[in-house]
Design a protein around this motif. Structure first.
Motif, PDB file in Angstrom:
ATOM      1  N   THR A   1      -5.620   3.808   9.847  1.00 55.15           N
ATOM      2  CA  THR A   1      -6.953   4.101   9.298  1.00 55.15           C
ATOM      3  C   THR A   1      -6.812   4.993   8.075  1.00 55.15           C
ATOM      4  OG1 THR A   1      -7.337   6.114  10.576  1.00 55.15           O
ATOM      5  CG2 THR A   1      -7.912   4.014  11.630  1.00 55.15           C
ATOM      6  N   PRO A   2      -7.806   4.943   7.142  1.00 56.51           N
ATOM      7  CA  PRO A   2      -7.743   5.852   5.988  1.00 56.51           C
ATOM      8  C   PRO A   2      -7.662   7.316   6.399  1.00 56.51           C
ATOM      9  CG  PRO A   2      -9.344   4.114   5.588  1.00 56.51           C
ATOM     10  CD  PRO A   2      -8.912   3.964   7.018  1.00 56.51           C
ATOM     11  N   ARG A   3      -8.375   7.687   7.486  1.00 59.51           N
ATOM     12  CA  ARG A   3      -8.343   9.082   7.916  1.00 59.51           C
ATOM     13  C   ARG A   3      -6.923   9.474   8.347  1.00 59.51           C
ATOM     14  NH1 ARG A   3     -12.497  12.078   9.527  1.00 59.51           N
ATOM     15  NH2 ARG A   3     -13.782  10.276  10.124  1.00 59.51           N
ATOM     16  N   ALA A   4      -6.294   8.610   9.131  1.00 58.37           N
ATOM     17  CA  ALA A   4      -4.958   8.927   9.635  1.00 58.37           C
ATOM     18  C   ALA A   4      -3.925   8.911   8.513  1.00 58.37           C
ATOM     19  CB  ALA A   4      -4.574   7.949  10.735  1.00 58.37           C
ATOM     20  N   VAL A   5      -4.016   7.951   7.585  1.00 52.98           N
ATOM     21  CA  VAL A   5      -3.076   7.906   6.468  1.00 52.98           C
ATOM     22  C   VAL A   5      -3.237   9.152   5.600  1.00 52.98           C
ATOM     23  CG1 VAL A   5      -2.405   6.655   4.382  1.00 52.98           C
ATOM     24  CG2 VAL A   5      -2.941   5.388   6.466  1.00 52.98           C
ATOM     25  N   THR A   6      -4.485   9.553   5.361  1.00 51.58           N
ATOM     26  CA  THR A   6      -4.731  10.759   4.565  1.00 51.58           C
ATOM     27  C   THR A   6      -4.152  11.991   5.261  1.00 51.58           C
ATOM     28  OG1 THR A   6      -6.760   9.802   3.654  1.00 51.58           O
ATOM     29  CG2 THR A   6      -6.510  12.182   3.497  1.00 51.58           C
ATOM     30  N   ALA A   7      -4.351  12.083   6.576  1.00 51.36           N
ATOM     31  CA  ALA A   7      -3.811  13.228   7.315  1.00 51.36           C
ATOM     32  C   ALA A   7      -2.292  13.259   7.230  1.00 51.36           C
ATOM     33  CB  ALA A   7      -4.264  13.157   8.769  1.00 51.36           C
TER      34      ALA A   7
ATOM     35  N   ASP B   1       4.770   3.539   8.159  1.00 49.26           N
ATOM     36  CA  ASP B   1       3.790   4.623   8.287  1.00 49.26           C
ATOM     37  C   ASP B   1       2.368   4.061   8.262  1.00 49.26           C
ATOM     38  OD1 ASP B   1       5.670   6.685   8.397  1.00 49.26           O
ATOM     39  OD2 ASP B   1       5.745   6.878   6.214  1.00 49.26           O
ATOM     40  N   ILE B   2       2.103   3.139   7.359  1.00 50.11           N
ATOM     41  CA  ILE B   2       0.764   2.550   7.249  1.00 50.11           C
ATOM     42  C   ILE B   2       0.408   1.805   8.529  1.00 50.11           C
ATOM     43  CG2 ILE B   2      -0.678   0.907   5.992  1.00 50.11           C
ATOM     44  CD1 ILE B   2      -0.056   3.366   4.349  1.00 50.11           C
ATOM     45  N   MET B   3       1.349   1.013   9.043  1.00 48.04           N
ATOM     46  CA  MET B   3       1.076   0.207  10.230  1.00 48.04           C
ATOM     47  C   MET B   3       0.871   1.072  11.470  1.00 48.04           C
ATOM     48  SD  MET B   3       3.753  -2.919   9.569  1.00 48.04           S
ATOM     49  CE  MET B   3       3.219  -3.863  10.997  1.00 48.04           C
ATOM     50  N   GLN B   4       1.448   2.253  11.492  1.00 51.44           N
ATOM     51  CA  GLN B   4       1.275   3.132  12.641  1.00 51.44           C
ATOM     52  C   GLN B   4       0.032   4.001  12.497  1.00 51.44           C
ATOM     53  OE1 GLN B   4       5.095   5.105  12.734  1.00 51.44           O
ATOM     54  NE2 GLN B   4       5.974   3.589  14.118  1.00 51.44           N
TER      55      GLN B   4
ATOM     56  N   LEU C   1       0.829  -1.202   0.000  1.00 49.54           N
ATOM     57  CA  LEU C   1       0.000   0.000   0.000  1.00 49.54           C
ATOM     58  C   LEU C   1       0.865   1.254   0.000  1.00 49.54           C
ATOM     59  CD1 LEU C   1      -2.716   1.415   0.141  1.00 49.54           C
ATOM     60  CD2 LEU C   1      -2.736   1.029   2.621  1.00 49.54           C
ATOM     61  N   ALA C   2       1.928   1.252   0.811  1.00 51.76           N
ATOM     62  CA  ALA C   2       2.817   2.414   0.853  1.00 51.76           C
ATOM     63  C   ALA C   2       3.467   2.648  -0.502  1.00 51.76           C
ATOM     64  CB  ALA C   2       3.873   2.221   1.940  1.00 51.76           C
ATOM     65  N   GLU C   3       3.926   1.580  -1.151  1.00 50.58           N
ATOM     66  CA  GLU C   3       4.574   1.734  -2.454  1.00 50.58           C
ATOM     67  C   GLU C   3       3.579   2.232  -3.502  1.00 50.58           C
ATOM     68  OE1 GLU C   3       6.353  -2.039  -3.166  1.00 50.58           O
ATOM     69  OE2 GLU C   3       8.080  -1.632  -1.860  1.00 50.58           O
ATOM     70  N   ARG C   4       2.340   1.748  -3.423  1.00 50.35           N
ATOM     71  CA  ARG C   4       1.298   2.186  -4.364  1.00 50.35           C
ATOM     72  C   ARG C   4       1.021   3.685  -4.197  1.00 50.35           C
ATOM     73  NH1 ARG C   4      -3.733  -0.409  -6.440  1.00 50.35           N
ATOM     74  NH2 ARG C   4      -5.274   1.249  -6.767  1.00 50.35           N
ATOM     75  N   LEU C   5       0.849   4.121  -2.955  1.00 50.16           N
ATOM     76  CA  LEU C   5       0.548   5.529  -2.695  1.00 50.16           C
ATOM     77  C   LEU C   5       1.749   6.423  -2.998  1.00 50.16           C
ATOM     78  CD1 LEU C   5      -1.505   5.164   0.615  1.00 50.16           C
ATOM     79  CD2 LEU C   5      -2.383   5.705  -1.661  1.00 50.16           C
ATOM     80  N   ARG C   6       2.945   5.930  -2.723  1.00 52.86           N
ATOM     81  CA  ARG C   6       4.144   6.729  -3.001  1.00 52.86           C
ATOM     82  C   ARG C   6       4.281   6.976  -4.507  1.00 52.86           C
ATOM     83  NH1 ARG C   6       7.625   3.803  -0.437  1.00 52.86           N
ATOM     84  NH2 ARG C   6       8.522   2.693  -2.200  1.00 52.86           N
ATOM     85  N   ARG C   7       4.013   5.947  -5.303  1.00 50.92           N
ATOM     86  CA  ARG C   7       4.092   6.126  -6.758  1.00 50.92           C
ATOM     87  C   ARG C   7       2.996   7.059  -7.267  1.00 50.92           C
ATOM     88  NH1 ARG C   7       5.013   0.480  -6.700  1.00 50.92           N
ATOM     89  NH2 ARG C   7       2.827   0.155  -7.279  1.00 50.92           N
ATOM     90  N   ALA C   8       1.773   6.890  -6.735  1.00 49.84           N
ATOM     91  CA  ALA C   8       0.642   7.667  -7.236  1.00 49.84           C
ATOM     92  C   ALA C   8       0.722   9.135  -6.834  1.00 49.84           C
ATOM     93  CB  ALA C   8      -0.672   7.057  -6.730  1.00 49.84           C
ATOM     94  N   LEU C   9       1.211   9.417  -5.641  1.00 48.40           N
ATOM     95  CA  LEU C   9       1.180  10.774  -5.104  1.00 48.40           C
ATOM     96  C   LEU C   9       2.554  11.429  -5.043  1.00 48.40           C
ATOM     97  CD1 LEU C   9      -1.299  10.050  -2.163  1.00 48.40           C
ATOM     98  CD2 LEU C   9      -1.843  11.041  -4.390  1.00 48.40           C
ATOM     99  N   THR C  10       3.609  10.658  -5.327  1.00 46.59           N
ATOM    100  CA  THR C  10       5.008  11.133  -5.242  1.00 46.59           C
ATOM    101  C   THR C  10       5.267  11.843  -3.925  1.00 46.59           C
ATOM    102  OG1 THR C  10       4.546  13.230  -6.390  1.00 46.59           O
ATOM    103  CG2 THR C  10       5.226  11.332  -7.752  1.00 46.59           C
ATOM    104  N   LEU C  11       4.832  11.199  -2.848  1.00 44.75           N
ATOM    105  CA  LEU C  11       5.105  11.681  -1.501  1.00 44.75           C
ATOM    106  C   LEU C  11       5.798  10.569  -0.724  1.00 44.75           C
ATOM    107  CD1 LEU C  11       1.720  13.454  -0.662  1.00 44.75           C
ATOM    108  CD2 LEU C  11       3.949  14.565  -0.910  1.00 44.75           C
ATOM    109  N   PRO C  12       6.738  10.909   0.168  1.00 44.89           N
ATOM    110  CA  PRO C  12       7.432   9.863   0.933  1.00 44.89           C
ATOM    111  C   PRO C  12       6.467   9.137   1.867  1.00 44.89           C
ATOM    112  CG  PRO C  12       8.053  12.063   1.710  1.00 44.89           C
ATOM    113  CD  PRO C  12       7.236  12.264   0.478  1.00 44.89           C
TER     114      PRO C  12
END
Length: 957
Positions: free
Chosen positions: A625-631, A619-622, A603-614
């Motif tokens: 939730t979608p709300r916390a990951v989005t924040a 990070d996902i495991m900590q 999931l982290a690799e997918r989001l990093r590629r899509a959004l070009t954010l570190p």
């Protein structure tokens, strides 16, 4: 084991003749496996994930050390190791990833196995063995075992073999030791006539394929484990301590208490009376000790199961262990005999489904198998330890040496040492249990074993051991902590409503307790006004999430927060849905939806590629939730938006005098960029796409790339007029050396400055250490890589139009930057900082120990190092120069940390020398003395204070 020692001179001459004969024989290499890549077994998958998440460290190194007295033929040992690695493909396997899934691939066998020999006294051996065992493996390159021979005398050696746990387990180590002894004897035997052909052993990749193919037959076992463990919770160890700053290092402690030699026999006899093994009896004692220690009745302890069954797996080398989570009810104050029968039945039941991988059980249970911090269900384990495995070589007498890598896989482990020197022991993570509590637990476990051996009819309440006195569990809002400490409050939660006031909720232990107004008055009396909730609401029960934490969404009076929206929120929802199979609600827990470690990485690799954010799997495991990951992603996008537009997003312009800087996002690189900007020099900064905004500034162009991309490095060097190479992997020396090779290959003009390390000196003989002194063994892998890079650079300098080269060797780098604050998380400074932060004693080597009058370390301020590095662009040193701001004794550093942290830690001195503190060298720094001159605020106390208070990005908090 052979005990004869033939006459040394004649034998040494004979061994030399044999070595020459072996060297003359051609070597035939077997081909790599033709079956192609194989899936990882479930046990391997866990190891691979820990490595990817950065949690592996040295926890999964398997050091195997033997002190050998008698003549040792190192060439025969090398030949034996070469044959061993040829026989067992798992010992020459690399681990890659394709389409998000890991795989294993067998590499060709090496032509010869390197066995370095280091001359050292026996008193210095321990530190060298630990340093070698702690070297990290690069699983993507292969997990080839490492060998090291320490030569203490003509007939006195220590042999250390280090494996990665992904390739070996306990039974495998016994196989390896036995075969090495046989292969060594064959290699040392005269004559070219080959002996009988050894039977080809089973290969681990075939086992992994069979396990993978049988995955669809595990449903019944999964249902069994899910039902058995429903509602179970991780053990709550009393007296927790604050975790160290580097939680991934998991420093371990061990307490051992000797037992009367008659105790194991008595325990064995007790087991026979109850149709149980001595392992079952020791396991029941672990449950009893954990019950006495925690006060809990419903307990889970993990034990190691095995997949080795039948003759077909005899001789298999590989990871065939599986964790079995045993759940036992200790309620009702039963006798130990009754508890033993409960444990026996639980163990027999578990054996019926031992083939179900523990990771699949965790996936099936989801969030219910984890605590609020994401920690898995099994935090406590138990085992029986027999005589350790020893390498037995003809003509020598072997003695096992324990090489502690200082890390623990679990919070707490019980062990019964069943040998000629029996003992009870506990190993523990210091982030989960303090030393004093662990010492009491270790003594209590040993006393409990002795007590039940004498009288198994004792009830649990009559057994030795009690829980340590400790305050209520810390954590949470101060008002929540204060409410939980109230004698009439059972549970409490304090929540800040979105955009609203601070609210408190409490569950009383019994009716007729304090009114809400009384509880609020209690809080007002002890807290600052801004920390007091506007109201306290009494509840019959506190609503909780699946992991046992308070559920804010179900607390009365808390308005529901709107679902996050926008492109990042949509990407997160789609990512959760794609990988977990259903669209999540904003506050759905990642683990409750079926997520696990590999999914987090994907999931982290997918989001990093899509959004070009570190973003990382951790990070996902900590966040969970979608709300916390989005924040989290919103915060990182805000950081990027606040930075200047990276030049990688616009066409680069050619500028004369451009300086390429690698490692620009690191602490040293940031100060180098600052110094170059102050001088008005144009800069080309190497950075990954998601990190480019961190270095973007006026006068800085960004080029995408990293050390693992040789083509990108060559392109970057070709586009610059000067190079400052400040990047380093720290843990993958082979990548560092390959990166330097690519850069030197592309270097065609201008100066080149390499930020090296004083580790390249190794253990020099001279005091103080002059610049360009000869390096002395032993060198750490990090130091050796630095030295290799220096030699490569300096050989190329001045050839083919290239300019001058400078290797600037630095010690510990201090400065007010978040990346430099990592100095407080590892190594010597981390050891002292974490002890002072936790209030633990700081134990230092006493001056004069081992004949050394001084123990401490050199350091350099990052700004001074940057000035020195940039000065070499105009005036290359054409060799090696040291960059040192000063030297500090461990006592002075410890005193500074205690004072700056307001710690109550005691500073002690001892004749024992911790490996991380075994440093006693001063380094001269004359060549760069002018730019290294201290400027205001660069004294030791000022920079250390800034690092202690430094927040993210170097901003003081």
């Amino acid at each position: 084991m052979a005990t004869d020692h033939p006459a040394a001179p004649a034998l040494q001459e004979e061994l030399l003749r044999r070595a020459r004969a072996r060297a003359a024989r051609p070597v035939r290499l077997p081909e790599a496996s033709h079956q192609g890549p194989a899936p990882l077994s479930h046990a391997q998958r866990r190891m691979w994930l820990m490595d990817r998440l950065g949690h592996g460290g040295a926890s999964y190194s398997v050091p195997f050390a033997t002190r050998l007295r008698g003549p040792l033929d190192v060439d025969a040992l090398a030949a034996a190791l070469t044959s061993l690695v040829r026989r067992h493909e798992i010992l020459r396997t690399r681990y890659g990833q394709r389409d998000g899934e890991p795989y294993q691939e067998v590499l060709a066998a090496p032509e010869a196995f390197a066995v370095p020999v280091v001359e050292t006294g026996a008193e210095e051996a321990s530190a060298l063995l630990v340093a070698e065992a702690r070297r990290r493996f690069d699983l993507s390159a292969g997990s080839l075992p490492r060998a090291l021979v320490l030569r203490h005398g003509e007939q006195d050696h220590t042999v250390l073999l280090t494996f990665h746990h992904i390739a070996i387990d306990g039974p495998s180590l016994e196989t390896v030791a036995q075969e090495l002894g046989e292969l060594y004897a064959a290699a040392a035997t005269l004559g070219a006539t080959p002996g009988p052909q050894r039977t080809q052993p089973p290969q681990y990749a075939d086992f992994a394929r069979r396990e993978h193919q049988a995955a669809d037959r595990l449903d019944e076992g999964l249902r069994h484990w899910a039902g058995l463990l429903e509602g179970a919770a991780p053990a709550r160890l009393p007296g927790p301590v604050p975790p160290p700053a580097d939680a991934g290092s998991r420093p371990a402690g061990t307490h051992t208490a000797p037992l009367d030699p008659k105790v194991p026999a008595a325990l064995r006899e007790l087991g026979q009376r109850h149709r149980a093994t001595v392992f079952t009896v020791a396991l029941a004692a672990a449950f009893a000790a954990l019950h006495r220690f925690t006060g809990q009745d419903d307990l889970v302890i993990g034990v190691a199961g095995t997949h080795r069954q039948g003759a077909a797996m005899r001789g298999l080398v590989g990871l065939c262990v599986n964790t079995l989570p045993l759940r036992v009810d200790a309620s009702g104050d039963p006798s130990f005999s009754t508890l033993l029968e409960r444990v026996r039945d639980a163990l027999l039941d578990a054996q019926r489904y031992r083939e179900v991988p523990f990771d699949l059980i965790l996936e099936r249970l989801g969030a219910a198998a984890r605590g609020a911090d994401g920690t898995a269900l099994v935090r406590v384990t138990a085992d029986v330890l027999g005589a350790p495995t020893v390498l037995e070589l003809p003509g020598t007498v072997g003695e096992h040496l324990d090489v502690g890598v200082g890390e623990a896989k679990f919070d707490l482990s019980f062990g019964l040492v069943d040998s000629d020197r029996p003992a009870g022991l506990v190993q523990y993570r210091r982030a989960a249990l303090d030393d004093e509590a662990a010492a009491g637990l270790g003594a209590g476990y040993a006393a409990l074993l002795a007590a039940v051996a004498d009288d198994p009819g004792l009830r649990l309440s009559q057994l030795p051991g009690t829980a340590p006195v400790s305050p209520d569990e810390p954590g949470g809002h101060p008002a929540e902590v204060m409410l939980r400490a109230h004698p009439q409050v059972g549970e409490a939660a304090v929540v800040a409503a979105p955009g609203g006031p601070l609210l408190a909720f409490a569950v009383l232990r019994e009716t007729g307790g304090p009114a809400p107004a009384d509880l609020r008055a209690h809080l007002r009396a002890g807290l600052a006004p801004d920390l007091v909730p506007v109201a306290v609401t009494l509840l019959d029960a506190l609503p909780k999430t699946a992991d046992g934490a308070a559920d804010p969404a179900r607390l009365p009076g808390i308005p529901a927060a709107p679902a996050p929206d926008g492109p990042r929120a949509e990407a997160v929802r789609k990512g959760f849905a794609a990988l977990l199979g259903r669209t999540p609600a904003p506050d759905d827990d990642f683990f409750a939806l079926g997520g696990h470690s590999l999914t987090a990485v994907q999931l982290a690799e997918r989001l990093r590629r899509a959004l070009t954010l570190p973003l990382t799997g951790l990070d996902i495991m900590q966040a969970r939730t979608p709300r916390a990951v989005t924040a989290l992603l919103d915060a990182r996008e805000a950081e990027r938006a606040a930075a200047p537009v990276p030049s990688s997003a616009r066409p680069r312009r050619a500028r004369a005098g451009t300086v390429l800087v690698t490692g620009a996002t690191g602490g040293v690189g940031a100060f180098v960029l600052r110094e170059l900007a102050a001088q008005g020099r144009p800069v080309l900064a190497l950075a990954r796409p998601e990190s480019a905004h961190l270095v973007a500034a006026e006068g800085v162009d960004v080029i995408e790339g990293d050390l693992a991309d040789p083509d990108g490095l060559r392109k970057a060097v070709a586009g610059a007029d000067a190079v400052v190479h400040a990047a380093c992997t720290f843990t993958r020396p082979e990548v560092d050396v390959a990166a330097m090779e690519a850069m030197v290959d592309a270097w065609s003009h201008g100066p080149f400055v390499f930020v090296s390390s004083v580790d390249a000196y190794g253990h020099p003989d001279d005091e103080p250490v002059a610049e360009e002194s000869v390096s002395r063994e032993p060198l750490s892998p990090y130091g050796r890589a630095k030295l290799d890079c220096e030699r490569m650079l300096l050989r190329a300098a001045g050839t083919g139009g290239r300019g001058g080269a400078s290797a600037v060797r630095s010690p510990l780098v201090w400065g007010p930057h978040d990346r430099l604050r990592d100095q407080l998380r590892w190594g010597a400074t981390g050891l002292l900082y974490q002890a002072a932060q936790d209030g633990r004693p700081l134990t230092l080597p006493r001056p004069g120990t081992r004949g050394h009058a001084w123990y401490g370390a050199p350091w350099v301020h990052a700004a001074a190092l940057a000035r020195a590095v940039v000065s070499c662009l105009d005036a290359p040193v054409h060799g090696v120069a040291n960059a040192v701001s000063g030297h500090v004794t461990w006592r002075d550093l410890a005193a500074d940390l205690v004072e700056l942290l307001g710690s109550a830690s005691e500073i002690r001195e001892t004749v024992e020398v911790h490996p991380d503190l075994d440093h006693r060298w001063h380094y001269q720094a004359g060549r760069l003395a002018r730019p290294l001159g201290a400027q205001p605020g660069e004294d030791r106390r000022s920079v250390l204070a800034a690092m202690v208070r430094c927040g993210p990005g170097g901003v003081r908090s």
